[in-house]
Design an enzyme around this catalytic site. Structure first.
Site, PDB file in Angstrom:
ATOM      1  N   GLY A 250       1.019  -1.351  -0.043  1.00  0.00           N
ATOM      2  CA  GLY A 250      -0.101   0.004  -0.007  1.00  0.00           C
ATOM      3  C   GLY A 250       0.786   1.412   0.137  1.00  0.00           C
ATOM      4  O   GLY A 250       2.173   1.192   0.403  1.00  0.00           O
TER       5      GLY A 250
ATOM      6  N   TYR B 178      -1.588 -19.332  -0.861  1.00  0.00           N
ATOM      7  CA  TYR B 178      -2.326 -18.095  -0.835  1.00  0.00           C
ATOM      8  C   TYR B 178      -3.651 -18.392  -0.675  1.00  0.00           C
ATOM      9  O   TYR B 178      -4.369 -17.834   0.228  1.00  0.00           O
ATOM     10  CB  TYR B 178      -1.856 -17.340  -2.097  1.00  0.00           C
ATOM     11  CG  TYR B 178      -2.891 -15.755  -2.270  1.00  0.00           C
ATOM     12  CD1 TYR B 178      -2.512 -14.812  -1.808  1.00  0.00           C
ATOM     13  CD2 TYR B 178      -4.018 -16.227  -3.128  1.00  0.00           C
ATOM     14  CE1 TYR B 178      -3.470 -13.871  -1.822  1.00  0.00           C
ATOM     15  CE2 TYR B 178      -4.789 -15.183  -3.431  1.00  0.00           C
ATOM     16  CZ  TYR B 178      -4.589 -13.983  -2.724  1.00  0.00           C
ATOM     17  OH  TYR B 178      -5.378 -12.969  -3.168  1.00  0.00           O
TER      18      TYR B 178
ATOM     19  N   ARG C  40     -11.092 -13.622 -18.248  1.00  0.00           N
ATOM     20  CA  ARG C  40     -11.237 -13.111 -16.676  1.00  0.00           C
ATOM     21  C   ARG C  40     -12.559 -12.300 -16.628  1.00  0.00           C
ATOM     22  O   ARG C  40     -12.853 -11.705 -17.569  1.00  0.00           O
ATOM     23  CB  ARG C  40      -9.824 -12.377 -16.295  1.00  0.00           C
ATOM     24  CG  ARG C  40      -8.502 -13.110 -16.276  1.00  0.00           C
ATOM     25  CD  ARG C  40      -8.638 -14.239 -15.027  1.00  0.00           C
ATOM     26  NE  ARG C  40      -7.176 -14.901 -15.074  1.00  0.00           N
ATOM     27  CZ  ARG C  40      -6.842 -15.676 -16.054  1.00  0.00           C
ATOM     28  NH1 ARG C  40      -7.522 -16.212 -16.869  1.00  0.00           N
ATOM     29  NH2 ARG C  40      -5.627 -16.243 -15.634  1.00  0.00           N
TER      30      ARG C  40
ATOM     31  N   GLY D 108       1.243 -22.394 -14.404  1.00  0.00           N
ATOM     32  CA  GLY D 108       0.000 -22.267 -13.286  1.00  0.00           C
ATOM     33  C   GLY D 108      -1.037 -21.481 -13.780  1.00  0.00           C
ATOM     34  O   GLY D 108      -2.069 -21.223 -12.898  1.00  0.00           O
TER      35      GLY D 108
HETATM   36  C1  UD1 Z   1      -5.709 -13.565 -10.106  1.00  0.00           C
HETATM   37  C2  UD1 Z   1      -4.823 -13.085  -9.005  1.00  0.00           C
HETATM   38  C3  UD1 Z   1      -4.275 -14.256  -8.330  1.00  0.00           C
HETATM   39  C4  UD1 Z   1      -4.940 -15.266  -8.324  1.00  0.00           C
HETATM   40  C5  UD1 Z   1      -5.652 -15.645  -9.294  1.00  0.00           C
HETATM   41  C6  UD1 Z   1      -6.581 -16.987  -9.203  1.00  0.00           C
HETATM   42  C7  UD1 Z   1      -4.508 -10.629  -9.412  1.00  0.00           C
HETATM   43  C8  UD1 Z   1      -3.499  -9.494  -9.696  1.00  0.00           C
HETATM   44  N1  UD1 Z   1      -4.094 -11.759  -9.295  1.00  0.00           N
HETATM   45  O1  UD1 Z   1      -4.695 -13.794 -11.188  1.00  0.00           O
HETATM   46  O2  UD1 Z   1      -3.767 -13.650  -7.318  1.00  0.00           O
HETATM   47  O3  UD1 Z   1      -4.332 -16.346  -7.509  1.00  0.00           O
HETATM   48  O4  UD1 Z   1      -6.505 -14.786 -10.029  1.00  0.00           O
HETATM   49  O5  UD1 Z   1      -7.991 -16.621  -9.404  1.00  0.00           O
HETATM   50  O6  UD1 Z   1      -5.605 -10.201  -8.895  1.00  0.00           O
HETATM   51  N2  UD1 Z   1      -0.765 -11.104 -17.741  1.00  0.00           N
HETATM   52  C9  UD1 Z   1      -0.050 -11.016 -18.734  1.00  0.00           C
HETATM   53  N3  UD1 Z   1       0.888 -10.157 -18.649  1.00  0.00           N
HETATM   54  C10 UD1 Z   1       1.351  -9.441 -17.466  1.00  0.00           C
HETATM   55  C11 UD1 Z   1       0.540  -9.706 -16.315  1.00  0.00           C
HETATM   56  C12 UD1 Z   1      -0.665 -10.726 -16.491  1.00  0.00           C
HETATM   57  O7  UD1 Z   1      -0.105 -11.440 -19.708  1.00  0.00           O
HETATM   58  O8  UD1 Z   1       2.134  -8.470 -17.244  1.00  0.00           O
HETATM   59  C13 UD1 Z   1      -1.779 -12.254 -18.015  1.00  0.00           C
HETATM   60  C14 UD1 Z   1      -1.896 -13.333 -16.961  1.00  0.00           C
HETATM   61  O9  UD1 Z   1      -1.032 -14.274 -17.294  1.00  0.00           O
HETATM   62  C15 UD1 Z   1      -3.187 -13.911 -16.883  1.00  0.00           C
HETATM   63  C16 UD1 Z   1      -4.036 -12.488 -17.236  1.00  0.00           C
HETATM   64  O10 UD1 Z   1      -3.083 -11.510 -17.656  1.00  0.00           O
HETATM   65  O11 UD1 Z   1      -3.436 -14.780 -17.912  1.00  0.00           O
HETATM   66  C17 UD1 Z   1      -4.641 -11.849 -16.006  1.00  0.00           C
HETATM   67  O12 UD1 Z   1      -3.412 -11.930 -14.820  1.00  0.00           O
HETATM   68  P1  UD1 Z   1      -3.625 -11.080 -13.196  1.00  0.00           P
HETATM   69  O13 UD1 Z   1      -4.111  -9.792 -13.604  1.00  0.00           O
HETATM   70  O14 UD1 Z   1      -2.349 -11.400 -12.683  1.00  0.00           O
HETATM   71  O15 UD1 Z   1      -4.824 -12.180 -12.777  1.00  0.00           O
HETATM   72  P2  UD1 Z   1      -5.086 -13.712 -12.643  1.00  0.00           P
HETATM   73  O16 UD1 Z   1      -4.164 -14.199 -13.426  1.00  0.00           O
HETATM   74  O17 UD1 Z   1      -6.665 -13.855 -12.832  1.00  0.00           O
END
Ligand code: UD1
Length: 312
Positions: free
Chosen positions: A37, A146, A214, A275
């Site tokens: 934060g 987590y 998502r 993962g």
């Molecule tokens: C979210 C949660 C995570 C949790 C997961 C399971 C967040 C930030 N993360 O992950 O804690 O374990 O749900 O429900 O809320 N991506 C890219 N480039 C980047 C970052 C991300 O391509 O720089 C992709 C990731 O690989 C993923 C998607 O974007 O496929 C969303 O990523 P992210 O925002 O991290 O969310 P979750 O993967 O849904």
């Protein structure tokens, strides 16, 4: 006017909640260790008292709870990085579960009257089960420390609630985005990273083909849901998905962002993350039945987010 505790109140969700609560003239206490934060997230208001402390500090937490008598408690403090929980399972457990159970224990032991305690859980509790959309009754399969800590703490909330008559509720957050989300880590929310890349003209690293789905929900809608579950209803001892209830691919998110910003995003395609879940979106019927209605879709949410990012 209520007395409110927000643990993790300098973080993304907690600070946005504080913004909203000061409009109700609530007296707010924020406890944050500033590991993720930011001080600048906390609104400048005489209604807010901020303590730099870790929720694992039992003496501090007990003294605070006994001296303040909060009406509402929002438990948002936690180590949000899943990767970190895999690296340091026991340490993150102290924060993500143990400290939260201790807070409930103080409420129980000293019979502290509260109107509602809300705990922030995560869609991560559903793990990789392929059934979609995710319902609150879907299979639970927490795959990381987590997710285990999130699920276990949910259960403690429900059980302390029922056994000791404490009003409690837990929220399973899907992919929240909006102002004040910290883009500093590769495990930050993808929309905060995209925003940062568009603003700074940096290249975005996309893991996979962009077809991953998502359920992106705008922060203002999440705050509406939080108020609905605490101040605005008597609902108790229940868990709720908090999401928009719509699945969107990452490619569509990027298109919507480029449209809102009027700029192109440079994308560097990389292999899928280990993962990573391919498809995740929520059924939000349970929350809708309480009267929840998201105001933003992905286009209008991103447009509002970009307006904020662009003016910063
Ligand atoms: C979210 C949660 C995570 C949790 C997961 C399971 C967040 C930030 N993360 O992950 O804690 O374990 O749900 O429900 O809320 N991506 C890219 N480039 C980047 C970052 C991300 O391509 O720089 C992709 C990731 O690989 C993923 C998607 O974007 O496929 C969303 O990523 P992210 O925002 O991290 O969310 P979750 O993967 O849904």
């Amino acid at each position: 006017m209520s007395k409110v505790l927000i643990t993790g109140g300098a973080g993304f969700i907690g600070s946005n909640l504080a913004d909203r609560l000061i409009k109700d003239n609530d007296q707010i206490v924020i406890v944050d260790d500033f590991s993720m934060g930011l001080r600048e997230n906390i609104p400048d208001s005489q209604l807010i008292t901020t303590y730099q402390a870790n929720i694992t500090d039992k003496v501090f937490m007990k003294d605070l709870l006994l001296s303040e008598h909060f009406d509402y408690i929002y438990m948002f403090a936690g180590i949000a990085s899943v990767a970190d929980s895999v690296e340091r399972p026991y340490e993150t457990h102290q924060t993500n579960q143990e400290a939260n159970v201790y807070l409930l224990e103080v409420l129980r032991k000293y019979h502290l009257p509260v109107k509602k305690v809300l705990f922030a859980s995560s869609a991560a509790v559903y793990g990789n089960d392929p059934h979609l959309p995710k319902l609150e009754t879907s299979t639970i399969d927490p795959l990381t420390p987590y997710a285990i800590d999130k699920f276990a703490t949910e259960r403690y909330l429900m059980d302390y609630g029922r056994l000791y008559n404490i009003p409690t509720v837990a929220t399973r957050f899907f992919n929240i985005y909006g102002p004040k989300q910290n883009p500093s880590s590769p495990y930050s929310g993808v929309l905060s990273i995209i925003s940062d890349c568009i603003k700074q003209g940096k290249t975005f690293n996309l893991y996979g083909d962009g077809q991953q789905v998502r359920d992106f929900v705008y922060i203002d809608d999440v705050i509406d849901a939080l108020l609905l579950l605490t101040k605005e209803s008597d609902i108790n001892h229940e868990v709720f998905n908090v999401a928009a209830g719509v699945g969107t691919t990452l490619n569509d998110v990027i298109r919507a962002y480029e449209h809102a910003a009027g700029k192109n995003l440079a994308v560097n395609y990389l292999p899928e993350r280990v993962g990573d879940i391919k498809y995740s979106y929520a059924d939000i019927t349970k929350l809708r039945q309480l009267g929840f209605k998201p105001k933003y879709n992905i286009e209008s949410g991103i447009a509002k987010y970009w307006q904020y990012i662009n003016q910063k």
